[in-house]
Design a protein around this motif. Structure first.
Motif, PDB file in Angstrom:
ATOM      1  N   LYS A 167       0.842  -1.205   0.000  1.00  0.00           N
ATOM      2  CA  LYS A 167       0.000   0.000   0.000  1.00  0.00           C
ATOM      3  C   LYS A 167       0.877   1.255   0.000  1.00  0.00           C
ATOM      4  O   LYS A 167       0.619   2.205  -0.748  1.00  0.00           O
ATOM      5  CB  LYS A 167      -0.911  -0.021   1.241  1.00  0.00           C
ATOM      6  CG  LYS A 167      -1.691   1.253   1.465  1.00  0.00           C
ATOM      7  CD  LYS A 167      -2.984   1.257   0.700  1.00  0.00           C
ATOM      8  CE  LYS A 167      -3.853   2.418   1.072  1.00  0.00           C
ATOM      9  NZ  LYS A 167      -3.711   3.573   0.237  1.00  0.00           N
ATOM     10  N   GLN A 168       1.922   1.254   0.818  1.00  0.00           N
ATOM     11  CA  GLN A 168       2.820   2.412   0.850  1.00  0.00           C
ATOM     12  C   GLN A 168       3.532   2.585  -0.490  1.00  0.00           C
ATOM     13  O   GLN A 168       3.717   3.713  -0.959  1.00  0.00           O
ATOM     14  CB  GLN A 168       3.852   2.248   1.967  1.00  0.00           C
ATOM     15  CG  GLN A 168       3.286   2.383   3.358  1.00  0.00           C
ATOM     16  CD  GLN A 168       4.296   2.009   4.423  1.00  0.00           C
ATOM     17  OE1 GLN A 168       4.990   0.995   4.309  1.00  0.00           O
ATOM     18  NE2 GLN A 168       4.366   2.808   5.469  1.00  0.00           N
ATOM     19  N   LEU A 169       3.910   1.472  -1.106  1.00  0.00           N
ATOM     20  CA  LEU A 169       4.565   1.550  -2.408  1.00  0.00           C
ATOM     21  C   LEU A 169       3.607   2.092  -3.460  1.00  0.00           C
ATOM     22  O   LEU A 169       4.007   2.897  -4.313  1.00  0.00           O
ATOM     23  CB  LEU A 169       5.091   0.178  -2.823  1.00  0.00           C
ATOM     24  CG  LEU A 169       6.262  -0.361  -2.004  1.00  0.00           C
ATOM     25  CD1 LEU A 169       6.562  -1.803  -2.387  1.00  0.00           C
ATOM     26  CD2 LEU A 169       7.492   0.501  -2.175  1.00  0.00           C
ATOM     27  N   ALA A 170       2.356   1.664  -3.404  1.00  0.00           N
ATOM     28  CA  ALA A 170       1.361   2.169  -4.351  1.00  0.00           C
ATOM     29  C   ALA A 170       1.209   3.683  -4.206  1.00  0.00           C
ATOM     30  O   ALA A 170       1.144   4.410  -5.206  1.00  0.00           O
ATOM     31  CB  ALA A 170       0.023   1.465  -4.124  1.00  0.00           C
ATOM     32  N   ASP A 171       1.170   4.148  -2.969  1.00  0.00           N
ATOM     33  CA  ASP A 171       1.075   5.593  -2.730  1.00  0.00           C
ATOM     34  C   ASP A 171       2.344   6.311  -3.187  1.00  0.00           C
ATOM     35  O   ASP A 171       2.278   7.385  -3.777  1.00  0.00           O
ATOM     36  CB  ASP A 171       0.828   5.874  -1.244  1.00  0.00           C
ATOM     37  CG  ASP A 171      -0.540   5.415  -0.785  1.00  0.00           C
ATOM     38  OD1 ASP A 171      -1.427   5.213  -1.640  1.00  0.00           O
ATOM     39  OD2 ASP A 171      -0.724   5.249   0.441  1.00  0.00           O
ATOM     40  N   MET A 172       3.494   5.710  -2.905  1.00  0.00           N
ATOM     41  CA  MET A 172       4.773   6.341  -3.238  1.00  0.00           C
ATOM     42  C   MET A 172       4.935   6.518  -4.751  1.00  0.00           C
ATOM     43  O   MET A 172       5.360   7.569  -5.221  1.00  0.00           O
ATOM     44  CB  MET A 172       5.931   5.490  -2.702  1.00  0.00           C
ATOM     45  CG  MET A 172       7.305   6.063  -2.987  1.00  0.00           C
ATOM     46  SD  MET A 172       8.683   4.955  -2.613  1.00  0.00           S
ATOM     47  CE  MET A 172       8.331   4.416  -0.987  1.00  0.00           C
ATOM     48  N   PHE A 173       4.597   5.463  -5.503  1.00  0.00           N
ATOM     49  CA  PHE A 173       4.776   5.509  -6.952  1.00  0.00           C
ATOM     50  C   PHE A 173       3.514   5.951  -7.694  1.00  0.00           C
ATOM     51  O   PHE A 173       3.508   5.998  -8.919  1.00  0.00           O
ATOM     52  CB  PHE A 173       5.241   4.138  -7.463  1.00  0.00           C
ATOM     53  CG  PHE A 173       6.627   3.772  -7.018  1.00  0.00           C
ATOM     54  CD1 PHE A 173       7.740   4.403  -7.551  1.00  0.00           C
ATOM     55  CD2 PHE A 173       6.829   2.809  -6.046  1.00  0.00           C
ATOM     56  CE1 PHE A 173       9.014   4.076  -7.152  1.00  0.00           C
ATOM     57  CE2 PHE A 173       8.099   2.472  -5.631  1.00  0.00           C
ATOM     58  CZ  PHE A 173       9.199   3.110  -6.183  1.00  0.00           C
ATOM     59  N   ASP A 174       2.458   6.227  -6.934  1.00  0.00           N
ATOM     60  CA  ASP A 174       1.189   6.682  -7.501  1.00  0.00           C
ATOM     61  C   ASP A 174       0.656   5.695  -8.540  1.00  0.00           C
ATOM     62  O   ASP A 174       0.346   6.063  -9.678  1.00  0.00           O
ATOM     63  CB  ASP A 174       1.339   8.082  -8.095  1.00  0.00           C
ATOM     64  CG  ASP A 174      -0.016   8.742  -8.331  1.00  0.00           C
ATOM     65  OD1 ASP A 174      -0.970   8.407  -7.587  1.00  0.00           O
ATOM     66  OD2 ASP A 174      -0.122   9.559  -9.261  1.00  0.00           O
ATOM     67  N   ILE A 175       0.613   4.424  -8.125  1.00  0.00           N
ATOM     68  CA  ILE A 175       0.082   3.367  -8.975  1.00  0.00           C
ATOM     69  C   ILE A 175      -0.872   2.518  -8.146  1.00  0.00           C
ATOM     70  O   ILE A 175      -0.943   2.660  -6.924  1.00  0.00           O
ATOM     71  CB  ILE A 175       1.215   2.489  -9.571  1.00  0.00           C
ATOM     72  CG1 ILE A 175       2.101   1.899  -8.464  1.00  0.00           C
ATOM     73  CG2 ILE A 175       2.044   3.270 -10.566  1.00  0.00           C
ATOM     74  CD1 ILE A 175       3.193   0.977  -8.958  1.00  0.00           C
ATOM     75  N   SER A 176      -1.587   1.620  -8.790  1.00  0.00           N
ATOM     76  CA  SER A 176      -2.548   0.783  -8.073  1.00  0.00           C
ATOM     77  C   SER A 176      -1.829  -0.303  -7.271  1.00  0.00           C
ATOM     78  O   SER A 176      -0.679  -0.667  -7.568  1.00  0.00           O
ATOM     79  CB  SER A 176      -3.530   0.139  -9.048  1.00  0.00           C
ATOM     80  OG  SER A 176      -2.873  -0.845  -9.816  1.00  0.00           O
ATOM     81  N   LEU A 177      -2.528  -0.820  -6.303  1.00  0.00           N
ATOM     82  CA  LEU A 177      -1.991  -1.879  -5.456  1.00  0.00           C
ATOM     83  C   LEU A 177      -1.697  -3.133  -6.275  1.00  0.00           C
ATOM     84  O   LEU A 177      -0.655  -3.769  -6.086  1.00  0.00           O
ATOM     85  CB  LEU A 177      -2.986  -2.186  -4.329  1.00  0.00           C
ATOM     86  CG  LEU A 177      -2.533  -3.104  -3.220  1.00  0.00           C
ATOM     87  CD1 LEU A 177      -1.303  -2.556  -2.511  1.00  0.00           C
ATOM     88  CD2 LEU A 177      -3.656  -3.299  -2.217  1.00  0.00           C
ATOM     89  N   SER A 178      -2.583  -3.468  -7.189  1.00  0.00           N
ATOM     90  CA  SER A 178      -2.350  -4.667  -8.016  1.00  0.00           C
ATOM     91  C   SER A 178      -1.134  -4.479  -8.922  1.00  0.00           C
ATOM     92  O   SER A 178      -0.375  -5.416  -9.144  1.00  0.00           O
ATOM     93  CB  SER A 178      -3.595  -5.007  -8.836  1.00  0.00           C
ATOM     94  OG  SER A 178      -3.939  -3.944  -9.674  1.00  0.00           O
TER      95      SER A 178
END
Length: 163
Positions: free
Chosen positions: A125-136
Motif C-alpha cells: 500500500k505504501q509503495l502504491a502511494d509512493m509511486f502513484d500506482i494501483s496496489l495490483s
C-alpha cells in the motif's frame, strides 16, 4: 454563587497550575496545553465543580494529563529510536549485501521497488502511494522484479541456496 468570582478563580488556578508544571520541568507551551486540556475537560464533563473543590480538581486533572503526556512522549521517543536503529541496520544490510551488485543490474524502478519492499519494509500500500500506482500494479511489478532478479542470479551461477 457569583459567576464572575468563579471565573476569576478558574483563571487564577490555571495560572498557578501553569507555573507549578513549569517548576516541575515542563516547558511553557506544554504547561499551557495541559492547563487548556484541563479546562476543556471541565467544560466537556458538563458538571459543576464546587468552588471549594475546584482548585484540587484542576490540579489533579492537570498533573495526570501532564504525566500521561510525558509518558506518551517518552514512549514515542523510544519507538523513534528503535525505528531509526532498524532503518540504519536495514540500510547497512543493503550496503553490505552481495545482492546490491545484482540489484544494480535491474532498471531503476524495479531496484527501488525491491529495495523499499525488502530492505525498508514498506508495505505494498505504501509503495502504491509512493509511486502513484494501483496496489495490483505494485504486486505485479514486485513479481516481475523478483523474476528478473532471479534470472540475473541464475545467470551469475547462484541458485536459491548459495547466496
Amino acid at each position: 454563587m457569583n459567576l464572575k468570582k468563579y471565573e476569576t478563580d478558574i483563571n487564577q488556578y490555571a495560572t498557578e497550575i501553569t507555573k507549578y508544571l513549569i517548576s516541575r520541568g515542563s516547558n511553557y507551551e506544554d504547561a499551557q496545553d495541559t492547563v487548556q486540556d484541563t479546562l476543556v475537560k471541565m467544560i466537556s464533563l458538563d458538571i459543576f465543580i464546587p468552588p471549594d473543590k475546584l482548585r484540587a480538581w484542576m490540579y489533579r486533572v492537570a498533573i495526570r494529563k501532564y504525566i500521561n503526556t510525558y509518558n506518551r512522549n517518552k514512549h514515542y521517543q523510544t519507538l523513534i529510536q528503535q525505528l531509526s536503529t532498524e532503518v540504519m541496520t536495514s540500510e547497512f544490510l543493503l550496503e553490505t549485501s552481495p545482492l546490491l551488485t545484482f540489484l544494480e543490474q535491474l532498471p531503476p524502478y524495479q531496484k527501488q521497488l525491491l529495495t523499499a519492499y525488502y530492505y525498508k519494509n514498506y508495505s505494498t500500500k505504501q509503495l502504491a502511494d509512493m509511486f502513484d500506482i494501483s496496489l495490483s500494479k505494485v504486486k505485479i511489478d514486485l513479481y516481475r522484479a523478483r523474476k528478473k532478479l532471479k534470472k540475473i542470479l541464475e545467470k551469475e551461477g547462484y541458485d536459491q541456496w548459495s547466496l
